[in-house]
Design a protein around this motif. Structure first.
Motif, mmCIF file in Angstrom:
data_model
loop_
_atom_site.group_PDB
_atom_site.id
_atom_site.type_symbol
_atom_site.label_atom_id
_atom_site.label_comp_id
_atom_site.label_asym_id
_atom_site.label_seq_id
_atom_site.Cartn_x
_atom_site.Cartn_y
_atom_site.Cartn_z
ATOM 1 N N SER A 1 5.251 -27.989 -18.613
ATOM 2 C CA SER A 1 6.708 -28.065 -18.750
ATOM 3 C C SER A 1 7.046 -28.265 -20.219
ATOM 4 C CB SER A 1 7.270 -29.230 -17.925
ATOM 5 O OG SER A 1 8.649 -29.408 -18.212
ATOM 6 N N ASP B 1 4.031 -23.653 -13.047
ATOM 7 C CA ASP B 1 3.586 -22.970 -14.270
ATOM 8 C C ASP B 1 2.397 -23.632 -14.962
ATOM 9 O OD1 ASP B 1 5.700 -21.241 -13.848
ATOM 10 O OD2 ASP B 1 7.064 -22.334 -15.177
ATOM 11 N N ARG C 1 8.127 -30.177 -10.684
ATOM 12 C CA ARG C 1 7.975 -28.897 -9.984
ATOM 13 C C ARG C 1 7.467 -27.811 -10.940
ATOM 14 N NH1 ARG C 1 10.792 -24.498 -9.714
ATOM 15 N NH2 ARG C 1 12.483 -25.413 -10.951
ATOM 16 N N LYS C 2 8.024 -27.789 -12.148
ATOM 17 C CA LYS C 2 7.622 -26.795 -13.155
ATOM 18 C C LYS C 2 6.143 -26.939 -13.518
ATOM 19 C CE LYS C 2 9.393 -23.737 -16.265
ATOM 20 N NZ LYS C 2 10.124 -22.521 -15.903
ATOM 21 N N ASP D 1 12.649 -31.459 -11.476
ATOM 22 C CA ASP D 1 12.398 -30.092 -11.967
ATOM 23 C C ASP D 1 11.201 -30.041 -12.919
ATOM 24 O OD1 ASP D 1 14.420 -28.976 -10.526
ATOM 25 O OD2 ASP D 1 15.917 -29.102 -12.131
#
Length: 334
Positions: free
Chosen positions: A76, A73, A68-69, A65
């Protein structure tokens, strides 16, 4: 005379321990050959550089995660993913199986910012370390960058490309190198004024500048911009001998071959920095040309050891040679 004085003192005071302390390696060797104990100065010397700080860490098994973040974005906030390896102004390669991401962590922002392999004035980083170096050079929150690496890893090229990419943020790009010939063997006095005398020593900087310019056509805007900056004095060569007393504001100051500087000289250079000034020190601690310095006592090693993890400072070590297969062969086996 110094050696004779020490030997005389040793003969006069047989009950006392006489030690010759000098930064001259040749003098210490002569003393030891004559059974006179000799030592280097310990002040300004790094105790152990066998595991030298690289400025980057590879972490395996990172939460998917987080990776992926970072791609979604651009950053993280889950800094717990760094665990015990969390360091200020530090680069990371985060891995989870086949997925990976390059990141930069700063304690003030308290997030892991994604690092991309983006072009800088026509130069694209070829590996993760080069991408990290360009990120540090172009980071407005970092005022001092050190780049260390063997010959052919792209230290000078990346410093110049990163500086040119920010030409609108600074008034001037100043280039400098210590005036030290290969193996400290000078050819004698050179003719001409101060600039003409230092030009042979600065030729590697011009070579890299021409390489960047050749990435564009002769009539392209970026190629013409380099010529215009040289003509207007916005790209300037500055001998380090004349730097004391100066105050450098709104400039990028690139010092190549910084391993040939003493800790005192490096401190003198860094303390010249005024408002909105970035200093970039590049070098290879295995290519020292002065007999008074070694891998533990040179100015570049000293800065890396004393400033690691500090605000305003960032370091990255380049390991993979990109100049040519022949250069890599020499680095690995000679």
């Amino acid at each position: 005379k110094i050696l004779d004085a020490a030997l005389c003192l040793q003969a006069k005071e047989p009950e006392s321990k006489v030690i010759l302390v000098s930064k001259d390696i040749n003098l210490r060797l002569k003393a030891k050959a004559l059974n006179l104990p000799a030592e280097d100065y310990q002040t300004g010397k790094v105790k152990d550089n066998r595991h030298m700080f690289t400025g980057r860490t590879t972490l395996d098994g990172v939460d998917s995660d987080v990776i992926r973040k970072m791609y979604v974005d651009g950053n993280s906030r889950k800094i717990t993913a760094l665990g015990d390896d969390r360091q200020n102004n530090h680069f990371y390669i985060l891995k989870d199986g086949s997925a990976s991401a390059m990141g930069f962590f700063n304690e003030k922002k308290r997030n892991i910012e994604r690092v991309d392999k983006s072009y800088a004035y026509g130069i694209k980083p070829r590996n993760a370390e080069q991408a990290f170096a360009l990120h540090a050079i172009q980071n407005p929150d970092i005022n001092l960058v050190t780049i260390c690496g063997v010959a052919g890893t792209g230290k000078t090229l990346l410093a110049l490309a990163g500086a040119l990419e920010q030409k609108n943020r600074y008034d001037q790009i100043i280039l400098a190198r210590p005036i030290v010939a290969l193996s400290n063997k000078d050819l004698g006095f050179l003719p001409g004024d101060a600039e003409e005398k230092v030009n042979p020593y600065m030729q590697p900087l011009f070579d890299n500048l021409n390489f960047i310019k050749n990435q564009f056509g002769p009539n392209e805007r970026k190629a013409r911009a380099i010529e215009d900056m040289k003509a207007e004095g916005k790209i300037q060569i500055s001998p380090l001998a004349y730097i004391r007393g100066r105050s450098l504001s709104n400039v990028i100051f690139i010092v190549d071959e910084a391993q040939n500087l003493t800790p005192h000289e490096v401190k003198t250079i860094i303390t010249r920095a005024g408002e909105n000034t970035k200093i970039i020190l590049t070098g290879d601690i295995r290519q020292i040309d002065t007999p008074y310095l070694d891998e533990q006592s040179n100015g570049l090693t000293y800065v890396i050891d004393r400033l690691r993890g500090r605000e305003l400072y960032c370091h990255i070590a380049l390991e993979k040679g990109e100049r040519s297969e022949l250069a890599n062969l020499a680095n690995d086996h000679l």
